[in-house]
Design a protein around this motif. Sequence first.
Motif, PDB file in Angstrom:
ATOM      1  N   LYS A   4       0.814  -1.205   0.000  1.00  0.00           N
ATOM      2  CA  LYS A   4       0.000   0.000   0.000  1.00  0.00           C
ATOM      3  C   LYS A   4       0.852   1.261   0.000  1.00  0.00           C
ATOM      4  O   LYS A   4       0.380   2.327  -0.380  1.00  0.00           O
ATOM      5  N   HIS A   5       2.095   1.133   0.440  1.00  0.00           N
ATOM      6  CA  HIS A   5       2.938   2.316   0.595  1.00  0.00           C
ATOM      7  C   HIS A   5       3.894   2.513  -0.585  1.00  0.00           C
ATOM      8  O   HIS A   5       4.497   3.559  -0.720  1.00  0.00           O
ATOM      9  N   ASP A   6       4.049   1.493  -1.389  1.00  0.00           N
ATOM     10  CA  ASP A   6       4.977   1.582  -2.515  1.00  0.00           C
ATOM     11  C   ASP A   6       4.208   1.756  -3.813  1.00  0.00           C
ATOM     12  O   ASP A   6       3.111   1.247  -3.973  1.00  0.00           O
ATOM     13  N   THR A   7       4.803   2.440  -4.743  1.00  0.00           N
ATOM     14  CA  THR A   7       4.197   2.571  -6.060  1.00  0.00           C
ATOM     15  C   THR A   7       4.706   1.462  -6.957  1.00  0.00           C
ATOM     16  O   THR A   7       5.752   0.861  -6.716  1.00  0.00           O
ATOM     17  N   GLY A   8       3.954   1.204  -8.039  1.00  0.00           N
ATOM     18  CA  GLY A   8       4.398   0.192  -8.990  1.00  0.00           C
ATOM     19  C   GLY A   8       5.735   0.552  -9.610  1.00  0.00           C
ATOM     20  O   GLY A   8       6.564  -0.312  -9.878  1.00  0.00           O
ATOM     21  N   LYS A   9       5.957   1.840  -9.813  1.00  0.00           N
ATOM     22  CA  LYS A   9       7.220   2.288 -10.402  1.00  0.00           C
ATOM     23  C   LYS A   9       8.387   1.961  -9.493  1.00  0.00           C
ATOM     24  O   LYS A   9       9.444   1.516  -9.937  1.00  0.00           O
ATOM     25  N   ARG A  10       8.210   2.180  -8.186  1.00  0.00           N
ATOM     26  CA  ARG A  10       9.275   1.894  -7.229  1.00  0.00           C
ATOM     27  C   ARG A  10       9.622   0.416  -7.238  1.00  0.00           C
ATOM     28  O   ARG A  10      10.786   0.026  -7.192  1.00  0.00           O
ATOM     29  N   LYS A  11       8.596  -0.437  -7.304  1.00  0.00           N
ATOM     30  CA  LYS A  11       8.829  -1.879  -7.318  1.00  0.00           C
ATOM     31  C   LYS A  11       9.574  -2.301  -8.577  1.00  0.00           C
ATOM     32  O   LYS A  11      10.435  -3.170  -8.544  1.00  0.00           O
ATOM     33  N   THR A  12       9.214  -1.675  -9.692  1.00  0.00           N
ATOM     34  CA  THR A  12       9.901  -1.996 -10.943  1.00  0.00           C
ATOM     35  C   THR A  12      11.374  -1.616 -10.861  1.00  0.00           C
ATOM     36  O   THR A  12      12.254  -2.374 -11.279  1.00  0.00           O
ATOM     37  N   ILE A  13      11.648  -0.450 -10.300  1.00  0.00           N
ATOM     38  CA  ILE A  13      13.033   0.004 -10.155  1.00  0.00           C
ATOM     39  C   ILE A  13      13.815  -0.951  -9.256  1.00  0.00           C
ATOM     40  O   ILE A  13      14.946  -1.332  -9.564  1.00  0.00           O
ATOM     41  N   ASP A  14      13.211  -1.356  -8.137  1.00  0.00           N
ATOM     42  CA  ASP A  14      13.887  -2.280  -7.224  1.00  0.00           C
ATOM     43  C   ASP A  14      14.172  -3.616  -7.898  1.00  0.00           C
ATOM     44  O   ASP A  14      15.253  -4.190  -7.738  1.00  0.00           O
ATOM     45  N   SER A  15      13.200  -4.121  -8.655  1.00  0.00           N
ATOM     46  CA  SER A  15      13.384  -5.402  -9.337  1.00  0.00           C
ATOM     47  C   SER A  15      14.491  -5.319 -10.377  1.00  0.00           C
ATOM     48  O   SER A  15      15.330  -6.221 -10.492  1.00  0.00           O
ATOM     49  N   GLU A  16      14.502  -4.230 -11.138  1.00  0.00           N
ATOM     50  CA  GLU A  16      15.546  -4.054 -12.147  1.00  0.00           C
ATOM     51  C   GLU A  16      16.917  -3.894 -11.496  1.00  0.00           C
ATOM     52  O   GLU A  16      17.920  -4.419 -11.992  1.00  0.00           O
ATOM     53  N   MET A  17      16.944  -3.174 -10.385  1.00  0.00           N
ATOM     54  CA  MET A  17      18.208  -2.993  -9.667  1.00  0.00           C
ATOM     55  C   MET A  17      18.706  -4.325  -9.123  1.00  0.00           C
ATOM     56  O   MET A  17      19.903  -4.635  -9.201  1.00  0.00           O
ATOM     57  N   LEU A  18      17.798  -5.120  -8.576  1.00  0.00           N
ATOM     58  CA  LEU A  18      18.179  -6.424  -8.037  1.00  0.00           C
ATOM     59  C   LEU A  18      18.764  -7.303  -9.130  1.00  0.00           C
ATOM     60  O   LEU A  18      19.794  -7.961  -8.928  1.00  0.00           O
ATOM     61  N   ARG A  19      18.139  -7.313 -10.296  1.00  0.00           N
ATOM     62  CA  ARG A  19      18.654  -8.124 -11.402  1.00  0.00           C
ATOM     63  C   ARG A  19      20.011  -7.597 -11.880  1.00  0.00           C
ATOM     64  O   ARG A  19      20.931  -8.374 -12.146  1.00  0.00           O
ATOM     65  N   THR A  20      20.138  -6.285 -11.978  1.00  0.00           N
ATOM     66  CA  THR A  20      21.389  -5.687 -12.473  1.00  0.00           C
ATOM     67  C   THR A  20      22.567  -6.010 -11.568  1.00  0.00           C
ATOM     68  O   THR A  20      23.620  -6.485 -12.029  1.00  0.00           O
ATOM     69  N   TYR A  21      22.410  -5.772 -10.269  1.00  0.00           N
ATOM     70  CA  TYR A  21      23.533  -5.993  -9.355  1.00  0.00           C
ATOM     71  C   TYR A  21      23.753  -7.476  -9.073  1.00  0.00           C
ATOM     72  O   TYR A  21      24.878  -7.888  -8.773  1.00  0.00           O
ATOM     73  N   SER A  22      22.705  -8.278  -9.200  1.00  0.00           N
ATOM     74  CA  SER A  22      22.892  -9.726  -9.098  1.00  0.00           C
ATOM     75  C   SER A  22      23.741 -10.225 -10.261  1.00  0.00           C
ATOM     76  O   SER A  22      24.586 -11.112 -10.094  1.00  0.00           O
ATOM     77  N   THR A  23      23.516  -9.649 -11.437  1.00  0.00           N
ATOM     78  CA  THR A  23      24.333 -10.007 -12.600  1.00  0.00           C
ATOM     79  C   THR A  23      25.800  -9.669 -12.351  1.00  0.00           C
ATOM     80  O   THR A  23      26.699 -10.455 -12.673  1.00  0.00           O
ATOM     81  N   GLY A  24      26.034  -8.495 -11.755  1.00  0.00           N
ATOM     82  CA  GLY A  24      27.406  -8.108 -11.435  1.00  0.00           C
ATOM     83  C   GLY A  24      28.046  -9.044 -10.430  1.00  0.00           C
ATOM     84  O   GLY A  24      29.208  -9.449 -10.587  1.00  0.00           O
ATOM     85  N   LEU A  25      27.294  -9.413  -9.389  1.00  0.00           N
ATOM     86  CA  LEU A  25      27.831 -10.331  -8.381  1.00  0.00           C
ATOM     87  C   LEU A  25      28.098 -11.708  -8.971  1.00  0.00           C
ATOM     88  O   LEU A  25      29.094 -12.360  -8.641  1.00  0.00           O
TER      89      LEU A  25
END
Length: 208
Positions: free
Chosen positions: A172-193
């Motif tokens: 309820k407190h997060d926007t869909g855009k924020r979740k998309t950014i977090d998911s993309e960030m998680l995938r990006t830095y996971s790729t780096g790791l």
Amino acid sequence: MEAPRDAESQPEPEPSAAAAEAPEEHQDQQEEDENEVLMAKAQSLMDKITANPENPSPNVLHALATILETQESRYMEDADHSSTNNGRSAHNVGRLGNLIRENDEFFELISSKFLTENRDSVAVQAATTRLLFSCSLTWMYPHVFEDDVLANIRGWVMEEIPRSSGDDRNWKHDTGKRKTIDSEMLRTYSTGLLAVCLARLVISVVVN
């Protein structure tokens, strides 16, 4: 009566060596003070996480990652303009990496707990992988992650990232855009790791 000409042409006394060194010593002291403030700030952020490991703040983790990224950029700038490169260990980014790595309680949280417990939100996992990737640039030898951590990292790279129970609580407190950014960030830095882990595997194969 005119003053003697030789009195007029006498050269001004040169500044002493001590006077010339004073500004340089002041600058060195100022840099040392700034470094201490930087380390204290990083330590304070880590303390906030270890004080409440069951409810970590992604903003605090991002703040720590930002400090590392800023110092990494400064290190790269110094390396480009310096004829001598002593490596990251002689710069703030290396000192920060050591500060994090040597804090066993904090490092256990970011290298294991926050990446394996489903109750931690994607926002926490994204911030954690960002911080770990920044730290990995300072490691002489890559960290050996546990099997379940590696499995999660591979999953975040290859598969659709599901919402965790932590995300459900904050929906309820997060926007869909924020979740998309977090998911993309998680995938990006996971790729780096994952790339760091594969590099370690290649090195070990070559050495052996």
